[in-house]
Write a protein that holds these residues in place. Sequence first.
Motif: not given
Length: 580
Positions: A493-510
């Motif tokens: 909450x209050x963070x850049x959630x969209x950017x966090x989600x994109x980084x998570x997807x890149x992390x899971x795709x490694x």
Amino acid sequence: MSIRLLEPQVVAKIAAGEVIERPASVVKELVENALDASATQITVEVGQGGLEFIRVSDNGSGIPSQELRLAFERYATSKLPGESSLEQIATLGFRGEALPSIAAVADVELVSRPPDALGGGYVRLEAGAVREDGSRGAATGTVVTMRGLFRRQPARLKFLRSTHAEAGQIGTVITHYALAYPEVRFSLSVDSRQTLRTPGSGDLRDAAAGAYGSELAARMLSVSEPAADPSTMADIAVSGLISPPEVSRANRSYISLFVNRRWIRSRSLTYAVEEAYRGLLPTGRFPIAVVDIRLAPAEVDVNVHPTKAEVRLRREREVFAVVQRRLRRTLADQAPVPSFAPAPAWGAATATGAAPTPPATAIPAAPSGSTATSLLQSGPVEEPTPSLLPELPLLRPVGQVGATYVIAEAPDGMYMIDQHAAHERVLFERLLAARKGRAVEVQGLLEPATVELSLHQEAVWRESADELAGLGFTLEPFGGRTYLLRSVPAVLAGREAGRTLLELLDLLGRDDGPSDRSERVAASLACHAAVRAGQSLSAEEMRELIQSLEKCDLPRTCPHGRPTMIHVSADALAKQFGRK
């Protein structure tokens, strides 16, 4: 070309090639024979990397003189009384191939005397054939001398490394068996220079001191059977020594695994050791570990590989889990808080009345692998001295430095806490606990965030949709590869959630090897949600952070392996101010 039987000499060399790959293979086979003979003292002498000369002497049970010729016949052994014993092998050797394989590729002399014999027997072989035998005066035990390895197979010599490298391989073999059998006194001499010696005291730490040095051995943590551990299978025992998180190496070669005291190579069990250190070591660093796993011989199939370096376990998953949990528990209970002893204050008078020489202007950088640089120290940085604390002491926050570090006092001195790393650890463990209990808090967004996924990210999203939804991410298609992000985990909450989600997807795709996806996701979320360096905290916020950290299972490091705190002891402070 018609089919024909190979000559016996050719068959012997082919079979020997599977067992004897290099000089270290000779040493391994002879040392295993000595251990199976209940030797308590084993001496290994090597010349020219083992290519010219290898001698292995032991004080074991010996071989009767009338059986010496038979010992060099292929598949002759005293270790398997019958076919059924193949299912429950309790000795290191059992194939009956070691001595004939060595004799096929080198010249061999063997002198042996059982304890009840008046004298020793002697046999000498060249090219696999007996050239001389008889009686010799000898001490109890066996002495095997090998000369001219692969002298008659020059093609094999081309594939060997330098004599120094081959001697190093032999040292590795002796080191591992010294760790597996701490009650046996091992000695290794290379080109008439003793390079390794263990006391044979029966204490694994003493053996580790002989192998790795007394300083490192003293810092290792003991892995032992707990009084009561419901997660442990009663018939699987794990013991050994492991390094604390601040002691690591750049490769896996210091991970030594033994199953029923047999040195083995196992990707699965090596990974279990690494998993125990997840979040405690930086990327690319590996622990030092001596792990002995004991289970019923019937649970282990050692008849897998000619060199007996690989085994199959009937319950590999269960063994993996026990090893990982036992080592993780040891680290949780004993892992030290990084600490240091500041150097004497510059200008302070010494016992002789003279002030120490001031330091040079340039301050050396922290050594590779050190966990912290002393804030009080102006001289050369020293390696942190571990202070083994089973749990954190009661901490009281007293302030903040640079809006990054929380300073707290305790009965044993002062603690400097990295607020971002500490908050990461708190959020990481909360996320894992909430996900396990299916109680992740979700925050709906008043205005949905728009995110555009790449082809790879979209594929990962479709594959991991349920997993991410369980964490609180809700996505709705919005045309093409554009999505609306409608909810996120409450910690974001209050963070850049969209950017966090994109980084998570890149992390899971490694694709960087096996890993626990839920822990990777939780670590990433915790990092994005944690309080930042440079953010001022109120007294209440500092107190809440410390109290939350004290409740963590592993409070001393963040999920990525960085320390959450460093410790300056009260004694070190007193010395710094000239009070001691």
